[in-house]
Design an enzyme around this catalytic site. Structure first.
Site, PDB file in Angstrom:
ATOM      1  N   LEU A  32       7.605   4.244   5.498  1.00 56.27           N
ATOM      2  CA  LEU A  32       6.733   3.144   5.649  1.00 56.27           C
ATOM      3  C   LEU A  32       7.337   1.881   4.677  1.00 56.27           C
ATOM      4  CD1 LEU A  32       4.145   2.785   7.185  1.00 56.27           C
ATOM      5  CD2 LEU A  32       2.932   3.171   4.940  1.00 56.27           C
ATOM      6  N   ASP A  33       7.283   0.872   5.322  1.00 57.11           N
ATOM      7  CA  ASP A  33       7.739  -0.391   4.445  1.00 57.11           C
ATOM      8  C   ASP A  33       9.044  -0.249   3.927  1.00 57.11           C
ATOM      9  OD1 ASP A  33       4.965  -1.066   4.793  1.00 57.11           O
ATOM     10  OD2 ASP A  33       4.557  -0.392   2.645  1.00 57.11           O
TER      11      ASP A  33
END
Lengths: 288, 288, 288, 288
Positions: free
Chosen positions: A231-232
């Site tokens: 994520l991210d």
């Protein structure tokens, strides 16, 4: 002068850098009667990699597409190239995933109608009912997949089936507040575009505007990136910032942030749709 | 991987757009053993013109420079190309003209020392004595040419003689508050870079910060452009802006303006020195 | 209309928000004949805190400064205010700390000479000899304190003694590559301004441009902040960014970064010198 | 802590600068039990004018609104103040005028729904039928007034009647391609907000993106301003720019321009609705 878009094709190439690459491709296309309209290239000396984007006109080709593709494949093998070829005659098909915030959705739908985004838009998907009315009003149908930890796997399967049924090429997460599983992401490598509401890598994770307010930053930002299992952490496509000050409450940051989210996401989507992006490792080459 | 700068050359080309241009040049260079390092091109459909910048490595050429140049000239004639070729082994020679404001001068001298500007800097010229001390302190000599309406012609002749003596290629007007005659400008076409302290074409002429204050603009800017006989009308190289508000007095605008003047001028000078600029009519192509 | 700067004073106030604050201070100053020139205030609802900056004219006061200060102290006690008062007649005294990079140093010295920074500049300090020539050339003396882990404590003591001897009010770390001890920082709370070469909190720690390149960000930034014992965690004063692309090598990011470092640091220093900053917890109020 | 918006009022004041102004108003409000929430002021030394915006809480006033207004009027007379007072309990009423381009319209309607624009929106008006469907779809009715040189006067009369009937306070020209008559403008002084699609005063008049393309500028902009009888000459509220390059065709400039037009117009409308604007001559004070 300009050819019709449906008579053009775009070739993206990435390979270890070595001499003769530019000439080899230019010569190949010339030999088939494919006229180069636009060529941009980049050599990244830090990793010894070569990247090129060539847009060309097919309308006066001496040979057919299959022959051309076989010729490219031959050259590609010689130079260990990864390559992709996309034809202007086949528009990409995009799905938008959304949850409860509608600013990016609105913006993308408006841009699509205004002709800024050259794609078909067969699907709008959500994990909530909330925006059904809005989406309807704007002339689309909202496909709702309520997701709980228990139903996540099966709902993602259902989403993937729907995406396949509609031949979707690219998915835009327009503030979709549900983490996609690694399996889902793996089905659309470098074809899922997410907008994160901060200037990554500052403020990863949830509530970035609260984090930004707490830290007292003087600029806030947004980051459009390809979704990855981490994520991210996916390759960044576009970033934008806007000034903030002590006068901005969290709500003000959220409001200001919406403007840069819209702009960064739209720019990233355009770049993807126009075949201007090549991913190499964690980084992107985004040709102008 | 990267060749030594002195083994490289940069070719700039402008011609009516037609098919086969990219392949012709790529093939030519390949045929001489000149390896393309970087190629960028642009087709301006509105005027039917093609522009290309090719940087290449000479170190493994099979032929000599003269032979290469003759070959380029041949191709150029066939396609009605204007072209220029500059060798990394010959650094450009720059003169800075300045009057009483020293911010751009300081900035350019600092950047030159820091290695940001790849050129020799044989001359600093002024129409006033004021900055002699500053220039001396920074390790250069100031050549002063006091100019009155009566002496203008002869002083410009003397300046031109000095420039010729020092084989100057490019002149930077770093807030030089004296209008150059058309004859002077004609001697260095597209080789004199001026910084105008406004966002052109807003606020042409004198005292642009006063004009901006009077008009109550919310952004002020600076414009770097090639000098032409028509004041403030030359092809624009770079522009930059900064926010202003009702709180800014004229003095504040002047102070804020200095920052954007420095940045815009430095970017323009770098682009010129790196052979990234082609002028076509009133407009520039500035490759990244 | 405008009073002479040396006839003005600036009051900074921070206290729990409650009614009557603005009137109380306005009335107090009016009662002493101190004419308010400029008043700006801010209420931060998220923490219930009130902040005010009042600049006023002393030239027609009925009472003396001591009486005024006692009156302010009385009101301050009633409202639990933290406050500070600085007189235009006493210029702040600034020290610049620098190591091997000279771009911020050059910029600050030029701005000081140009009158942008209203302060005395009695000291330039370094942990290296390298910039002695540059500093000399620009009309200052460089005080060198070579620092090793063993000598750090005693060298910091010597630095503090020198700072005290020259009555320094504010220290600017213009790319000073040596971490100050907590004891040193505690001696100048909210009076040491550092420039960090990234958009904090992205890329804390060393080599931020390498980190930014590796992460493939599309904007790079700089952050000016007050130094605290926690490195890179102090209250942020100013941030600036500039676009980057895949074409930028680490060296290009360093070069582009220098421009935003200079601008962010100069803005922060100006804000501090003009008494426009109030720190509350980890955050700053920076009045325009 | 924060009062309910309907319990607040905002006072805007402009007058010749003199001592005691700040104290007089602070004291007055305090005397009536009106608690100052936010006060911002500005003295423009170049014209000797004082400007102030005070937002205050009415919920614990000792007196009534009429008494307060009479007291303000008294002070105002003493200091030759122009002033206006607006109550949070009465939302402003906005009309949007539009022609054929719908990007600003869409944006304003979306922002209104999202709660960014604190106003009622009783009217959307056009001189063309084209956007009737779009406006309908977004939940509003489009009032069409076809205008020819012959019908202009009577159509404007009809528009004014409609505006009066709906008690409209402010008119937003969201790319309304019809010049308003001086008589019309005079009915809503500093209450008609226009968006001009260039960085004024560059490119006044028609087709500014064509002008910008022709001139080869490297930034394009948008300007939100109050409409006056002199076209493109009204007091500027907000300006925004975006980078352009040689790669941008006129169509690209138009597309990029839409983004900055939306942002500049929305910021201007917000400032107006929040009573943060005071006009003085050709210039505006726009408090943060």
């Amino acid at each position: 002068m300009s050819p019709r878009p449906e008579d053009t094709a775009t070739l993206l190439v990435s390979c270890p850098d070595r001499r003769g690459l530019v000439a080899a491709l230019a010569q190949l296309l010339y030999g088939h009667g494919a006229n180069i309209l636009d060529a941009d290239q980049h050599s990244d000396a830090s990793v010894g990699q070569f990247f090129q984007r060539i847009r060309f006109d097919l309308s006066e080709m001496h040979t057919d597409r299959g022959t051309l593709e076989r010729a490219i494949a031959e050259v590609a093998e010689r130079f260990a190239m990864e390559w992709s070829l996309s034809y202007g005659s086949r528009r990409k098909r995009m799905a938008i995933f959304v949850s409860r915030y509608d600013h990016c959705l609105h913006d993308l739908l408006w841009r699509h109608r205004a002709g800024e985004l050259d794609c078909d838009l067969p699907l709008v998907v959500s994990n909530h009912r909330d925006l059904a009315g809005t989406v309807e009003q704007l002339g689309h149908h909202l496909h709702v997949f309520a997701i709980t930890p228990e139903t996540k796997r099966e709902q993602e399967e259902a989403q993937l089936a729907l995406l396949a049924e509609h031949s979707v090429d690219v998915i835009v997460l327009a503030r979709y507040m549900q983490v996609l599983s690694a399996e889902f992401v793996a089905r659309y490598p470098n074809r899922i575009i997410n907008i994160h509401h901060s200037f990554l890598p500052a403020f990863v994770g949830g509530k970035p505007y609260h984090q930004a307010h707490e830290r007292g930053v003087k600029l806030i930002g947004a980051t459009a990136h390809y979704a990855t299992a981490d994520l991210d952490e996916g390759p960044i496509l576009e970033q934008a910032v806007v000034r903030a000050s002590h006068r901005d409450s969290v709500e003000d940051l959220v409001r200001k942030g919406r403007d840069v989210e819209r702009v960064a996401l739209a720019a990233a989507v355009r770049a993807h749709l126009e075949d201007r992006v090549i991913v190499h490792g964690r980084r992107t080459v985004v040709f102008d």
